[in-house]
Design an enzyme around this catalytic site. Sequence first.
Site, PDB file in Angstrom:
ATOM      1  N   ASP A 124     -43.057  55.053  18.997  1.00 34.88           N
ATOM      2  CA  ASP A 124     -42.564  53.691  19.971  1.00 34.88           C
ATOM      3  C   ASP A 124     -41.652  54.236  20.996  1.00 34.88           C
ATOM      4  O   ASP A 124     -40.762  53.435  21.630  1.00 34.88           O
ATOM      5  CB  ASP A 124     -41.910  52.621  18.950  1.00 34.88           C
ATOM      6  CG  ASP A 124     -40.753  53.368  18.350  1.00 34.88           C
ATOM      7  OD1 ASP A 124     -40.340  54.521  18.396  1.00 34.88           O
ATOM      8  OD2 ASP A 124     -39.794  52.614  17.627  1.00 34.88           O
ATOM      9  N   GLU A 144     -32.194  52.212  23.513  1.00 37.12           N
ATOM     10  CA  GLU A 144     -32.974  51.233  24.610  1.00 37.12           C
ATOM     11  C   GLU A 144     -32.227  49.980  24.672  1.00 37.12           C
ATOM     12  O   GLU A 144     -31.706  49.432  23.812  1.00 37.12           O
ATOM     13  CB  GLU A 144     -34.514  51.242  23.740  1.00 37.12           C
ATOM     14  CG  GLU A 144     -35.480  50.754  24.628  1.00 37.12           C
ATOM     15  CD  GLU A 144     -36.909  50.747  23.793  1.00 37.12           C
ATOM     16  OE1 GLU A 144     -37.541  50.325  24.325  1.00 37.12           O
ATOM     17  OE2 GLU A 144     -36.670  50.995  22.641  1.00 37.12           O
TER      18      GLU A 144
HETATM   19  P1  NAD Z   1     -36.780  55.298   8.371  1.00 37.82           P
HETATM   20  O1  NAD Z   1     -36.076  56.489   8.782  1.00 37.82           O
HETATM   21  O2  NAD Z   1     -35.867  54.395   7.659  1.00 37.82           O
HETATM   22  O3  NAD Z   1     -37.991  55.583   7.550  1.00 37.82           O
HETATM   23  C1  NAD Z   1     -39.204  56.229   8.062  1.00 37.82           C
HETATM   24  C2  NAD Z   1     -39.724  57.181   6.810  1.00 37.82           C
HETATM   25  O4  NAD Z   1     -40.892  57.769   7.446  1.00 37.82           O
HETATM   26  C3  NAD Z   1     -38.886  57.989   6.317  1.00 37.82           C
HETATM   27  O5  NAD Z   1     -38.520  57.470   4.873  1.00 37.82           O
HETATM   28  C4  NAD Z   1     -39.669  59.485   6.455  1.00 37.82           C
HETATM   29  O6  NAD Z   1     -39.435  60.051   5.265  1.00 37.82           O
HETATM   30  C5  NAD Z   1     -40.884  59.045   6.507  1.00 37.82           C
HETATM   31  N1  NAD Z   1     -41.910  59.898   7.408  1.00 37.82           N
HETATM   32  C6  NAD Z   1     -41.450  60.874   8.283  1.00 37.82           C
HETATM   33  N2  NAD Z   1     -42.319  61.838   8.476  1.00 37.82           N
HETATM   34  C7  NAD Z   1     -43.539  61.210   7.743  1.00 37.82           C
HETATM   35  C8  NAD Z   1     -44.917  61.957   7.561  1.00 37.82           C
HETATM   36  N3  NAD Z   1     -45.391  62.828   8.153  1.00 37.82           N
HETATM   37  N4  NAD Z   1     -45.651  61.249   6.668  1.00 37.82           N
HETATM   38  C9  NAD Z   1     -45.079  60.251   5.826  1.00 37.82           C
HETATM   39  N5  NAD Z   1     -44.064  59.757   5.821  1.00 37.82           N
HETATM   40  C10 NAD Z   1     -43.019  60.158   6.606  1.00 37.82           C
HETATM   41  O7  NAD Z   1     -37.216  54.564   9.797  1.00 37.82           O
HETATM   42  P2  NAD Z   1     -37.580  52.942   9.922  1.00 37.82           P
HETATM   43  O8  NAD Z   1     -36.390  52.005  10.265  1.00 37.82           O
HETATM   44  O9  NAD Z   1     -38.480  52.593   8.748  1.00 37.82           O
HETATM   45  O10 NAD Z   1     -38.585  52.981  10.894  1.00 37.82           O
HETATM   46  C11 NAD Z   1     -39.762  53.651  10.901  1.00 37.82           C
HETATM   47  C12 NAD Z   1     -40.230  53.730  12.414  1.00 37.82           C
HETATM   48  O11 NAD Z   1     -40.840  52.502  13.039  1.00 37.82           O
HETATM   49  C13 NAD Z   1     -39.339  54.494  13.264  1.00 37.82           C
HETATM   50  O12 NAD Z   1     -40.378  55.602  13.967  1.00 37.82           O
HETATM   51  C14 NAD Z   1     -38.905  53.445  14.112  1.00 37.82           C
HETATM   52  O13 NAD Z   1     -38.507  54.026  15.400  1.00 37.82           O
HETATM   53  C15 NAD Z   1     -40.243  52.373  14.315  1.00 37.82           C
HETATM   54  N6  NAD Z   1     -39.996  51.089  14.619  1.00 37.82           N
HETATM   55  C16 NAD Z   1     -40.694  50.533  15.575  1.00 37.82           C
HETATM   56  C17 NAD Z   1     -40.621  49.153  15.595  1.00 37.82           C
HETATM   57  C18 NAD Z   1     -41.732  48.477  16.531  1.00 37.82           C
HETATM   58  O14 NAD Z   1     -41.332  47.298  17.063  1.00 37.82           O
HETATM   59  N7  NAD Z   1     -42.753  48.980  16.807  1.00 37.82           N
HETATM   60  C19 NAD Z   1     -39.262  48.456  15.233  1.00 37.82           C
HETATM   61  C20 NAD Z   1     -38.609  49.072  14.364  1.00 37.82           C
HETATM   62  C21 NAD Z   1     -38.881  50.313  14.070  1.00 37.82           C
END
Ligand code: NAD
Length: 284
Positions: free
Chosen positions: A173, A2
Amino acid sequence: IELMPCSDDKYYAFKYVNGHPKNTAEGKLCVVALGVLADVDSGYPLMECEMTLLTAIRTAATAALGAKYLARKDSRHVAIIGTGAQAEFQIAALKTVFPLTKVSYYDIDAAAMRKFHGHMDGDIDVLVPCDSVATAVQGADIVVTATASKQKNIIVSADMLEPGMHIHAMGGDCPGKTEFDASALQRCKVVVEYIEQSMIEGEIQDCGREAVHAELWEIVSGFKAGRQNDDEITFFDSVGFAVEDLSILKLIYQLSEQEGIGEMTYMIPDLANPKDLYGLLFSP
Ligand code: NAD
């Protein structure tokens, strides 16, 4: 992948960011980002900046801002689902607004839960690792969902929501990537960053704009009410909004000038005659 552009009358910024849940299995981050800040007046770039860390910080700051206006003032217990890269930042930011005493947490990856515990131990009085989402969210004042999965999931179902809870949904997101279903949203007062973007990327992508009570700025500015009583369930559908990136880039630029941090790189040609770009090819 993005590209997130934004400007005010002085600065223009863009962030390039990704979200690749499968990356972590290959030893790469799920979310990485780079940013540029430029001068609107001349169009010249002012700063190039790594933004993986800044994304985690600005995302957590947004969570804290949302919770400040939407969560109950007496919130002490946060539940977090998904303890990956963003998780500790979320708790650290919420802690600046609420004197948190308890954090319950769940992840499908036990190693991610251990990592989270290692960082939070000592910061939070009561840390409760849980073996399911339902156990983790039970009795929580604030629930953060920060899971990564490229599909429509129901991470927290409608029956797990309790009166007075505030939900901060940040893992859903992009199109086709959500953590709640419409029946959960129907029970909540839903707030978004920017409705046009959230309709495409947010939890509301399957609900429509009627599901939305307000954009967060309307509550912060006093145009609309935030939480109105201790029983309503509030829901911040956070997708990440470019003004958050512009804000943190401006802050970093200001701090780097103030503290003398950063390096000057000469990428733009510095010409004696700005109309003679061709001559640069032949300069020694
Ligand atoms: P990451 O991959 O480091 O961590 C995500 C965690 O979610 C992993 O540890 C995974 O095992 C766990 N997970 C996946 N499915 C699961 C489930 N069903 N139940 C419990 N745990 C589960 O990713 P991250 O960098 O921590 O990002 C997390 C999320 O936040 C991503 O989807 C990312 O795109 C989103 N994000 C959103 C914003 C925003 O502004 N809204 C900003 C940054 C990241």
